[in-house]
Motif scaffolding. Sequence first.
Motif: not given
Length: 156
Positions: A15-25
């Motif tokens: 929750a402090d640092h979620p996944l960033a990005g979208s699409g392929a990566a």
Amino acid sequence: MSHPPPGLVQVRTLADHPLAGSGAAALRMVATGAVTAGRFGLVEYRLAPHSPGAAPHYHQTFSESFYVLSGELTLYADRRWQPHRPGDFALASERGVHGFRNDSDEPVSFLILFTPGIAREEFFAETAELRRSGRTLSPEERTAFYARHDQVMVEE
């Protein structure tokens, strides 16, 4: 029994640092070099099916280790691409040519550990911004970008 001073254990939740990005990566800086006092950096990386990752390259001042969590990661090592599965580990020492991609029909999730803990998050942030903006670097800009981040690209 004596206890060491507080603050020697740090916890970072998703929750402090979620996944960033979208699409392929998508990626998450689990621990930056700033968090680890420069000892190491740890990145969680996810690639969609049939996604490029990083073309063959090497670094002169840091090593990268790869640990596959789920799916099948194709790694470039010893001048060839090979599939690796959950639990597989690879170490690319300084000047060790390596790359990664997802050639499979399923998503892949893996960890990248780099030592020492340089500010590698800057490379990932700049790369993500380039993808978002659709901007293409000129050959001179690309050379400067890779030099700034100690990434030497290699022909396959």
